[in-house]
Scaffold this motif. Structure first.
Motif, PDB file in Angstrom:
ATOM      1  N   ARG A   2      -0.088   6.724   9.360  1.00  0.00           N
ATOM      2  CA  ARG A   2       0.885   6.855   8.277  1.00  0.00           C
ATOM      3  C   ARG A   2       2.284   6.978   8.868  1.00  0.00           C
ATOM      4  O   ARG A   2       2.467   7.381  10.005  1.00  0.00           O
ATOM      5  CB  ARG A   2       0.563   8.029   7.363  1.00  0.00           C
ATOM      6  CG  ARG A   2       0.441   9.371   8.024  1.00  0.00           C
ATOM      7  CD  ARG A   2       0.087  10.429   6.979  1.00  0.00           C
ATOM      8  NE  ARG A   2      -0.139  11.724   7.600  1.00  0.00           N
ATOM      9  CZ  ARG A   2      -0.221  12.875   6.921  1.00  0.00           C
ATOM     10  NH1 ARG A   2      -0.081  12.856   5.607  1.00  0.00           N
ATOM     11  NH2 ARG A   2      -0.432  14.004   7.549  1.00  0.00           N
ATOM     12  N   MET A   4       6.532   7.885   7.661  1.00  0.00           N
ATOM     13  CA  MET A   4       7.439   8.392   6.646  1.00  0.00           C
ATOM     14  C   MET A   4       8.817   8.641   7.255  1.00  0.00           C
ATOM     15  O   MET A   4       8.952   9.452   8.163  1.00  0.00           O
ATOM     16  CB  MET A   4       6.925   9.707   6.040  1.00  0.00           C
ATOM     17  CG  MET A   4       7.812  10.243   4.921  1.00  0.00           C
ATOM     18  SD  MET A   4       7.271  11.851   4.281  1.00  0.00           S
ATOM     19  CE  MET A   4       7.800  12.941   5.623  1.00  0.00           C
ATOM     20  N   SER A  41       6.408  18.539   3.644  1.00  0.00           N
ATOM     21  CA  SER A  41       6.080  17.775   2.440  1.00  0.00           C
ATOM     22  C   SER A  41       4.803  16.955   2.595  1.00  0.00           C
ATOM     23  O   SER A  41       4.228  16.499   1.599  1.00  0.00           O
ATOM     24  CB  SER A  41       7.250  16.851   2.073  1.00  0.00           C
ATOM     25  OG  SER A  41       7.366  15.766   2.981  1.00  0.00           O
ATOM     26  N   TYR A 215      10.299  -0.627   5.246  1.00  0.00           N
ATOM     27  CA  TYR A 215      11.422   0.241   4.902  1.00  0.00           C
ATOM     28  C   TYR A 215      12.705  -0.404   5.428  1.00  0.00           C
ATOM     29  O   TYR A 215      12.742  -0.876   6.569  1.00  0.00           O
ATOM     30  CB  TYR A 215      11.298   1.616   5.567  1.00  0.00           C
ATOM     31  CG  TYR A 215      10.161   2.488   5.113  1.00  0.00           C
ATOM     32  CD1 TYR A 215      10.187   3.141   3.885  1.00  0.00           C
ATOM     33  CD2 TYR A 215       9.071   2.711   5.949  1.00  0.00           C
ATOM     34  CE1 TYR A 215       9.160   3.975   3.492  1.00  0.00           C
ATOM     35  CE2 TYR A 215       8.031   3.546   5.571  1.00  0.00           C
ATOM     36  CZ  TYR A 215       8.074   4.176   4.339  1.00  0.00           C
ATOM     37  OH  TYR A 215       7.047   5.002   3.957  1.00  0.00           O
ATOM     38  N   ASN A 250       5.558  -4.658  -0.172  1.00  0.00           N
ATOM     39  CA  ASN A 250       6.216  -3.449  -0.646  1.00  0.00           C
ATOM     40  C   ASN A 250       7.460  -3.221   0.214  1.00  0.00           C
ATOM     41  O   ASN A 250       7.363  -2.898   1.394  1.00  0.00           O
ATOM     42  CB  ASN A 250       5.284  -2.244  -0.555  1.00  0.00           C
ATOM     43  CG  ASN A 250       5.958  -0.972  -1.022  1.00  0.00           C
ATOM     44  OD1 ASN A 250       6.572  -0.950  -2.083  1.00  0.00           O
ATOM     45  ND2 ASN A 250       5.879   0.071  -0.227  1.00  0.00           N
ATOM     46  N   GLU A 252      11.135  -1.149   0.413  1.00  0.00           N
ATOM     47  CA  GLU A 252      11.918  -0.064  -0.174  1.00  0.00           C
ATOM     48  C   GLU A 252      12.980   0.409   0.809  1.00  0.00           C
ATOM     49  O   GLU A 252      12.843   0.238   2.025  1.00  0.00           O
ATOM     50  CB  GLU A 252      11.040   1.100  -0.607  1.00  0.00           C
ATOM     51  CG  GLU A 252      10.241   1.762   0.497  1.00  0.00           C
ATOM     52  CD  GLU A 252       9.303   2.831  -0.054  1.00  0.00           C
ATOM     53  OE1 GLU A 252       9.794   3.929  -0.378  1.00  0.00           O
ATOM     54  OE2 GLU A 252       8.096   2.551  -0.163  1.00  0.00           O
ATOM     55  N   ARG A 255      15.346   6.696   2.261  1.00  0.00           N
ATOM     56  CA  ARG A 255      16.351   7.611   1.734  1.00  0.00           C
ATOM     57  C   ARG A 255      17.195   8.195   2.862  1.00  0.00           C
ATOM     58  O   ARG A 255      16.717   8.428   3.964  1.00  0.00           O
ATOM     59  CB  ARG A 255      15.669   8.722   0.942  1.00  0.00           C
ATOM     60  CG  ARG A 255      14.924   8.224  -0.286  1.00  0.00           C
ATOM     61  CD  ARG A 255      14.156   9.345  -0.951  1.00  0.00           C
ATOM     62  NE  ARG A 255      13.383   8.852  -2.094  1.00  0.00           N
ATOM     63  CZ  ARG A 255      12.499   9.580  -2.752  1.00  0.00           C
ATOM     64  NH1 ARG A 255      12.267  10.838  -2.391  1.00  0.00           N
ATOM     65  NH2 ARG A 255      11.844   9.061  -3.771  1.00  0.00           N
ATOM     66  N   SER A 260      11.300   9.861   2.449  1.00  0.00           N
ATOM     67  CA  SER A 260      10.878   8.737   1.625  1.00  0.00           C
ATOM     68  C   SER A 260       9.387   8.848   1.332  1.00  0.00           C
ATOM     69  O   SER A 260       8.695   9.743   1.847  1.00  0.00           O
ATOM     70  CB  SER A 260      11.180   7.423   2.333  1.00  0.00           C
ATOM     71  OG  SER A 260      12.559   7.284   2.610  1.00  0.00           O
ATOM     72  N   ARG A 261       8.898   7.928   0.528  1.00  0.00           N
ATOM     73  CA  ARG A 261       7.473   7.881   0.244  1.00  0.00           C
ATOM     74  C   ARG A 261       6.705   7.631   1.542  1.00  0.00           C
ATOM     75  O   ARG A 261       7.097   6.815   2.358  1.00  0.00           O
ATOM     76  CB  ARG A 261       7.205   6.758  -0.753  1.00  0.00           C
ATOM     77  CG  ARG A 261       5.758   6.603  -1.181  1.00  0.00           C
ATOM     78  CD  ARG A 261       5.598   5.345  -2.019  1.00  0.00           C
ATOM     79  NE  ARG A 261       5.923   4.159  -1.235  1.00  0.00           N
ATOM     80  CZ  ARG A 261       5.035   3.519  -0.472  1.00  0.00           C
ATOM     81  NH1 ARG A 261       3.793   3.974  -0.376  1.00  0.00           N
ATOM     82  NH2 ARG A 261       5.387   2.435   0.195  1.00  0.00           N
ATOM     83  N   VAL A 262       5.591   8.321   1.717  1.00  0.00           N
ATOM     84  CA  VAL A 262       4.776   8.105   2.904  1.00  0.00           C
ATOM     85  C   VAL A 262       3.930   6.854   2.705  1.00  0.00           C
ATOM     86  O   VAL A 262       3.439   6.595   1.607  1.00  0.00           O
ATOM     87  CB  VAL A 262       3.893   9.341   3.209  1.00  0.00           C
ATOM     88  CG1 VAL A 262       2.880   9.589   2.109  1.00  0.00           C
ATOM     89  CG2 VAL A 262       3.216   9.202   4.550  1.00  0.00           C
ATOM     90  N   CYS A 263       3.814   6.051   3.743  1.00  0.00           N
ATOM     91  CA  CYS A 263       2.980   4.847   3.703  1.00  0.00           C
ATOM     92  C   CYS A 263       1.791   5.039   4.607  1.00  0.00           C
ATOM     93  O   CYS A 263       1.932   5.342   5.790  1.00  0.00           O
ATOM     94  CB  CYS A 263       3.790   3.632   4.140  1.00  0.00           C
ATOM     95  SG  CYS A 263       2.825   2.103   4.146  1.00  0.00           S
TER      96      CYS A 263
END
Length: 265
Positions: A2, A4, A41, A215, A250, A252, A255, A260-263
């Motif tokens: 993952r 992030m 988080s 990203y 995807n 994005e 931020r 940011s959203r975790v992938c």
């Protein structure tokens, strides 16, 4: 694996990458507190971090290193030139030298179950690099702070499952903006930063069926904004000479000041 971005922008950068067993950071250019909050988080903390890989010595990539090295004693890995730049930066305070580990571009390193590869980029720093991280057959890549890309860069990034790629500035915004001429020339130069258009062209060369996400990172606060970077990169993909469209992936914008959203991939 993952991935992030905890923060990504011209004011500070820190990217988390990990497997089920091993967790690392690429750069620590924000405060220790913000890094810890970002890790919290996703149910991690700095105690779980096995290493910090540093791309280069500019302050937006190393700001938190001093406090983290003294408080958390996390090993730091980077090139000889970057380590010298870190040690020469008096704002960081004392960094225990036994935590500093020298690595060389184009070599492979193993951190438990993560395979680390670093490779050269063109930027106005001592000895800057970018990184790919592998676990089994999965590959993540983080590449920012480079003035141009070439076949060498593409070869190192090929077949990444997840990427964070620089989309630093819009050329027109930069040219008509308030920056002094020398700074504009630096950013636009061969040792500067990738524009939105160039980022999109590079990404277009890296698209493949297994790519899980992209990203866009390291956006300039003054010379770019999220929607512009996003739409420009999408347009470059849609106009590219391959069979892919931007909607196939995807994409994005990472931020600037928060996770940011975790992938997962």
């Amino acid at each position: 694996m993952r991935m992030m971005p905890i923060a990504s922008g011209s004011s500070g950068n820190c990217i988390y990458i990990g497997s089920d067993n091993t967790h690392i950071l690429i750069d620590a250019g924000i405060s220790r507190k913000k890094i810890e909050e970002g890790l919290n988080s996703i149910d991690l903390s700095l105690k779980d971090i096995a290493a910090i890989l540093v791309t280069h010595e500019h302050i937006d990539h190393i700001k938190g290193l001093g406090v983290i090295s003294r408080k958390d004693e996390i090993p730091i890995y980077s090139t000889r030139g970057t380590i010298k730049g870190i040690l020469d930066n008096s704002t960081l305070g004392d960094i225990p030298v036994d935590l500093l580990n020298e690595i060389q571009a184009d070599n492979n390193y193993q951190l438990e179950d993560l395979g680390i590869h670093c490779f050269r980029v063109s930027h106005d720093a001592n000895e800057p690099v970018a990184y790919t991280v592998r676990c089994g057959d999965k590959k993540a890549a983080v590449i920012t702070d480079l003035g141009f890309y070439d076949d060498y860069i593409i070869e190192n990034l090929n077949k990444s499952d997840m990427m964070l790629v620089e989309a630093n500035h819009d050329v027109n915004m930069l040219q008509i903006g308030s920056y002094p001429y020398y700074l504009k020339q630096r950013i636009l130069g061969k040792k500067g930063h990738l524009s939105n258009e160039t980022s999109g062209k590079m990404i277009n060369s890296l698209l493949h069926d297994g790519l899980k996400g992209i990203y866009l990172g390291h956006l300039s606060k003054e010379n770019n904004y999220d929607k512009l970077a996003y739409e420009t990169v999408k347009l470059e993909i849609d106009m590219g000479e391959n069979n892919y469209k931007s909607c196939d992936f995807n994409i994005e914008v990472a931020r600037r000041n928060e996770p940011s959203r975790v992938c997962e991939f």
